[in-house]
Design a protein around this motif. Structure first.
Motif, PDB file in Angstrom:
ATOM      1  N   ALA A 103       0.875  -1.164   0.000  1.00 19.90           N
ATOM      2  CA  ALA A 103       0.000   0.000   0.000  1.00 19.90           C
ATOM      3  C   ALA A 103       0.918   1.222   0.000  1.00 19.90           C
ATOM      4  O   ALA A 103       1.762   1.359   0.891  1.00 19.90           O
ATOM      5  N   THR A 104       0.787   2.080  -0.997  1.00 24.02           N
ATOM      6  CA  THR A 104       1.764   3.148  -1.175  1.00 24.02           C
ATOM      7  C   THR A 104       1.091   4.476  -1.487  1.00 24.02           C
ATOM      8  O   THR A 104      -0.092   4.549  -1.803  1.00 24.02           O
ATOM      9  N   THR A 105       1.904   5.519  -1.424  1.00 19.08           N
ATOM     10  CA  THR A 105       1.485   6.847  -1.853  1.00 19.08           C
ATOM     11  C   THR A 105       1.681   6.990  -3.361  1.00 19.08           C
ATOM     12  O   THR A 105       2.444   6.248  -3.982  1.00 19.08           O
ATOM     13  N   ASP A 106       0.992   7.984  -3.936  1.00 23.00           N
ATOM     14  CA  ASP A 106       1.211   8.307  -5.348  1.00 23.00           C
ATOM     15  C   ASP A 106       2.678   8.648  -5.604  1.00 23.00           C
ATOM     16  O   ASP A 106       3.230   8.315  -6.651  1.00 23.00           O
ATOM     17  N   TYR A 107       3.278   9.325  -4.632  1.00 25.25           N
ATOM     18  CA  TYR A 107       4.661   9.760  -4.810  1.00 25.25           C
ATOM     19  C   TYR A 107       5.599   8.575  -4.975  1.00 25.25           C
ATOM     20  O   TYR A 107       6.423   8.537  -5.889  1.00 25.25           O
ATOM     21  N   PHE A 108       5.484   7.579  -4.087  1.00 27.19           N
ATOM     22  CA  PHE A 108       6.339   6.408  -4.217  1.00 27.19           C
ATOM     23  C   PHE A 108       6.076   5.689  -5.537  1.00 27.19           C
ATOM     24  O   PHE A 108       7.011   5.309  -6.247  1.00 27.19           O
ATOM     25  N   PHE A 129       4.774  -7.722  -7.658  1.00 25.42           N
ATOM     26  CA  PHE A 129       4.160  -6.802  -6.707  1.00 25.42           C
ATOM     27  C   PHE A 129       2.758  -6.423  -7.153  1.00 25.42           C
ATOM     28  O   PHE A 129       2.468  -6.346  -8.346  1.00 25.42           O
ATOM     29  N   SER A 130       1.908  -6.171  -6.172  1.00 28.94           N
ATOM     30  CA  SER A 130       0.621  -5.506  -6.371  1.00 28.94           C
ATOM     31  C   SER A 130       0.653  -4.205  -5.582  1.00 28.94           C
ATOM     32  O   SER A 130       1.126  -4.185  -4.442  1.00 28.94           O
ATOM     33  N   ILE A 131       0.171  -3.120  -6.195  1.00 28.06           N
ATOM     34  CA  ILE A 131       0.163  -1.814  -5.548  1.00 28.06           C
ATOM     35  C   ILE A 131      -1.271  -1.436  -5.213  1.00 28.06           C
ATOM     36  O   ILE A 131      -2.158  -1.520  -6.062  1.00 28.06           O
ATOM     37  N   GLU A 132      -1.492  -1.024  -3.960  1.00 19.58           N
ATOM     38  CA  GLU A 132      -2.817  -0.602  -3.519  1.00 19.58           C
ATOM     39  C   GLU A 132      -2.735   0.759  -2.831  1.00 19.58           C
ATOM     40  O   GLU A 132      -1.657   1.221  -2.456  1.00 19.58           O
ATOM     41  N   LEU A 133      -3.903   1.380  -2.659  1.00 11.19           N
ATOM     42  CA  LEU A 133      -3.978   2.643  -1.956  1.00 11.19           C
ATOM     43  C   LEU A 133      -3.758   2.448  -0.463  1.00 11.19           C
ATOM     44  O   LEU A 133      -4.064   1.383   0.089  1.00 11.19           O
ATOM     45  N   ILE A 134      -3.250   3.486   0.188  1.00 13.71           N
ATOM     46  CA  ILE A 134      -3.165   3.482   1.648  1.00 13.71           C
ATOM     47  C   ILE A 134      -4.523   3.935   2.183  1.00 13.71           C
ATOM     48  O   ILE A 134      -4.962   5.041   1.912  1.00 13.71           O
ATOM     49  N   THR A 135      -5.163   3.081   2.925  1.00 10.69           N
ATOM     50  CA  THR A 135      -6.452   3.377   3.537  1.00 10.69           C
ATOM     51  C   THR A 135      -6.407   2.953   5.003  1.00 10.69           C
ATOM     52  O   THR A 135      -5.529   2.186   5.413  1.00 10.69           O
ATOM     53  N   LEU A 202      -4.300  17.005  -3.305  1.00  4.51           N
ATOM     54  CA  LEU A 202      -4.865  15.678  -3.511  1.00  4.51           C
ATOM     55  C   LEU A 202      -6.034  15.472  -2.568  1.00  4.51           C
ATOM     56  O   LEU A 202      -5.969  15.853  -1.395  1.00  4.51           O
ATOM     57  N   ALA A 203      -7.097  14.845  -3.070  1.00  3.03           N
ATOM     58  CA  ALA A 203      -8.252  14.541  -2.231  1.00  3.03           C
ATOM     59  C   ALA A 203      -7.848  13.535  -1.164  1.00  3.03           C
ATOM     60  O   ALA A 203      -7.023  12.644  -1.400  1.00  3.03           O
ATOM     61  N   ASP A 204      -8.452  13.664   0.007  1.00  2.49           N
ATOM     62  CA  ASP A 204      -8.158  12.748   1.106  1.00  2.49           C
ATOM     63  C   ASP A 204      -8.989  11.474   0.948  1.00  2.49           C
ATOM     64  O   ASP A 204      -9.846  11.149   1.759  1.00  2.49           O
ATOM     65  N   ILE A 205      -8.703  10.750  -0.140  1.00  2.00           N
ATOM     66  CA  ILE A 205      -9.445   9.516  -0.400  1.00  2.00           C
ATOM     67  C   ILE A 205      -9.062   8.432   0.598  1.00  2.00           C
ATOM     68  O   ILE A 205      -9.744   7.433   0.740  1.00  2.00           O
ATOM     69  N   ASN A 206      -7.942   8.641   1.296  1.00  4.47           N
ATOM     70  CA  ASN A 206      -7.484   7.634   2.248  1.00  4.47           C
ATOM     71  C   ASN A 206      -8.190   7.732   3.601  1.00  4.47           C
ATOM     72  O   ASN A 206      -8.113   6.817   4.407  1.00  4.47           O
ATOM     73  N   GLY A 207      -8.844   8.867   3.836  1.00  4.02           N
ATOM     74  CA  GLY A 207      -9.511   9.031   5.114  1.00  4.02           C
ATOM     75  C   GLY A 207      -8.546   9.082   6.282  1.00  4.02           C
ATOM     76  O   GLY A 207      -8.868   8.646   7.383  1.00  4.02           O
ATOM     77  N   LEU A 208      -7.357   9.634   6.058  1.00  3.02           N
ATOM     78  CA  LEU A 208      -6.329   9.616   7.095  1.00  3.02           C
ATOM     79  C   LEU A 208      -6.209  10.949   7.840  1.00  3.02           C
ATOM     80  O   LEU A 208      -5.278  11.158   8.587  1.00  3.02           O
ATOM     81  N   GLY A 209      -7.163  11.861   7.611  1.00  2.00           N
ATOM     82  CA  GLY A 209      -7.196  13.065   8.417  1.00  2.00           C
ATOM     83  C   GLY A 209      -6.557  14.268   7.757  1.00  2.00           C
ATOM     84  O   GLY A 209      -6.098  14.210   6.611  1.00  2.00           O
ATOM     85  N   PRO A 210      -6.508  15.402   8.482  1.00  2.00           N
ATOM     86  CA  PRO A 210      -5.977  16.651   7.933  1.00  2.00           C
ATOM     87  C   PRO A 210      -4.521  16.511   7.503  1.00  2.00           C
ATOM     88  O   PRO A 210      -3.752  15.756   8.088  1.00  2.00           O
ATOM     89  N   SER A 211      -4.154  17.275   6.470  1.00  2.00           N
ATOM     90  CA  SER A 211      -2.784  17.221   5.976  1.00  2.00           C
ATOM     91  C   SER A 211      -1.859  17.980   6.917  1.00  2.00           C
ATOM     92  O   SER A 211      -2.280  18.815   7.722  1.00  2.00           O
ATOM     93  N   ASN A 212      -0.572  17.698   6.791  1.00  2.00           N
ATOM     94  CA  ASN A 212       0.422  18.429   7.577  1.00  2.00           C
ATOM     95  C   ASN A 212       0.416  19.907   7.229  1.00  2.00           C
ATOM     96  O   ASN A 212       0.741  20.756   8.065  1.00  2.00           O
TER      97      ASN A 212
END
Length: 309
Positions: A103-108, A129-135, A202-212
């Motif tokens: 599970a990775t970021t777009d950047y990686f 490898f399989s790449i998935e979103l971080i959720t 980027l939209a917070d599609i991960n639901g991981l809260g406010p950005s830094n």
């Protein structure tokens, strides 16, 4: 079970050695014990099993029928224990067909993953490898159930569920991206100018809260206006190229877009924190050989990547 609770399992090794040697002194030497210590162990064995086990005769020490019956049982039990307690088999990347799920970021995925995969395939041609979103699900159940082997690139400030292990991985400087035609913004931004600008993120599609970024602005009692939230970096960069908005992103990705699109880089406010990326895995599988190997490959890659930039 009552007998096992009272029985010292170390005495089983003494029993097998005595049965093979049938001589107290030689058995003591084999076990690196003193003769008195081994004699004491034999006494404890006899008491625990209610049998003399070895009896002195004209032909030397001879086992009793009870001892002869016990020997194969004890040997089998020790062999099973030895196998069960042995370290897991080594992971052999050169012959493995293991499929890892990250599970990775777009950047990686955009900037580092192609080179990372290319390097690994030279040493482990059968892996994939399989790449998935971080959720939140990936960080929780995904890691615990081993649907996800590792989470790569998540910011260090994200709150994590229990049971997972976080390793500092790579630090990347953040910069701002503006349209090449944007004359309102110079080569650098103060935090006040940054807050006043229009933003694309980027939209917070991960639901991981406010950005830094938002957390940083809040600490200075500032807010920003976001005019577009996009699902990926390339779409967001294209919006920047055609508007007066700015976008904040890692420097390596900004350099990539600067070569592709009519955009330029701008130094962000000094107050903006760097991106501190991590590797996250579940404690249940941290010592599993293939996971240890993958973790080490990512650490090695990050060190080499940092020295190139």
């Amino acid at each position: 079970m009552r007998l096992l609770r009272q029985f010292d399992l170390n005495l089983l090794l003494v029993f097998v050695t005595l049965m093979h040697e049938r001589h107290v002194t030689r058995a003591a030497e084999k076990l690196h014990l003193s003769q008195p210590a081994l004699s004491h162990a034999l006494k404890r064995l006899r008491e625990a099993l209610s049998d003399p086990l070895l009896v002195r005769t004209d032909r030397g020490m001879q086992p009793t029928p009870r001892a002869l019956a016990l020997l194969p049982v004890v040997q089998q039990a020790l062999a099973i224990l030895q196998e069960g307690l042995a370290p897991p088999a080594a992971f052999l990347p050169e012959s493995s067909s293991r499929r890892f799920t990250l599970a990775t970021t777009d950047y990686f995925e955009e900037v580092m993953y192609p080179a990372f995969l290319s390097q690994l395939l030279t040493r482990a041609p059968g892996i994939s490898f399989s790449i998935e979103l971080i959720t939140p699900e990936a960080l929780g159940e995904g890691l615990e159930q081993r649907h996800i082997d590792m989470v790569v690139g998540l910011d260090s400030q994200v709150e994590l569920p229990g049971g997972v292990l976080k390793t500092p991985w790579m630090q990347e400087e953040l910069v701002c991206l503006v349209a090449a035609s944007n004359t309102q913004i110079g080569d650098a931004l103060t935090i006040a100018q940054f807050a006043e600008a229009l933003h694309v993120e980027l939209a917070d599609i991960n639901g991981l809260g406010p950005s830094n970024i938002d957390n940083c602005l809040a600490q200075h009692r500032l807010t920003r206006r976001v005019i577009s939230k996009n699902l990926n970096y390339i779409a967001a960069a294209r919006v920047v190229a055609l508007t007066e908005a700015i976008m904040t992103l890692p420097r390596q990705m900004a350099e990539h877009f600067s070569a592709m699109l009519p955009v330029r880089m701008v130094e962000p406010p000094n107050e903006l924190p760097a991106l501190n990326m991590t590797l996250i895995q579940h404690g249940l599988y941290a010592n599993e050989p293939s996971t240890v190997w993958l973790h080490q490959q990512l650490i090695t890659f990050a060190n080499a990547f940092s020295h190139q930039t």
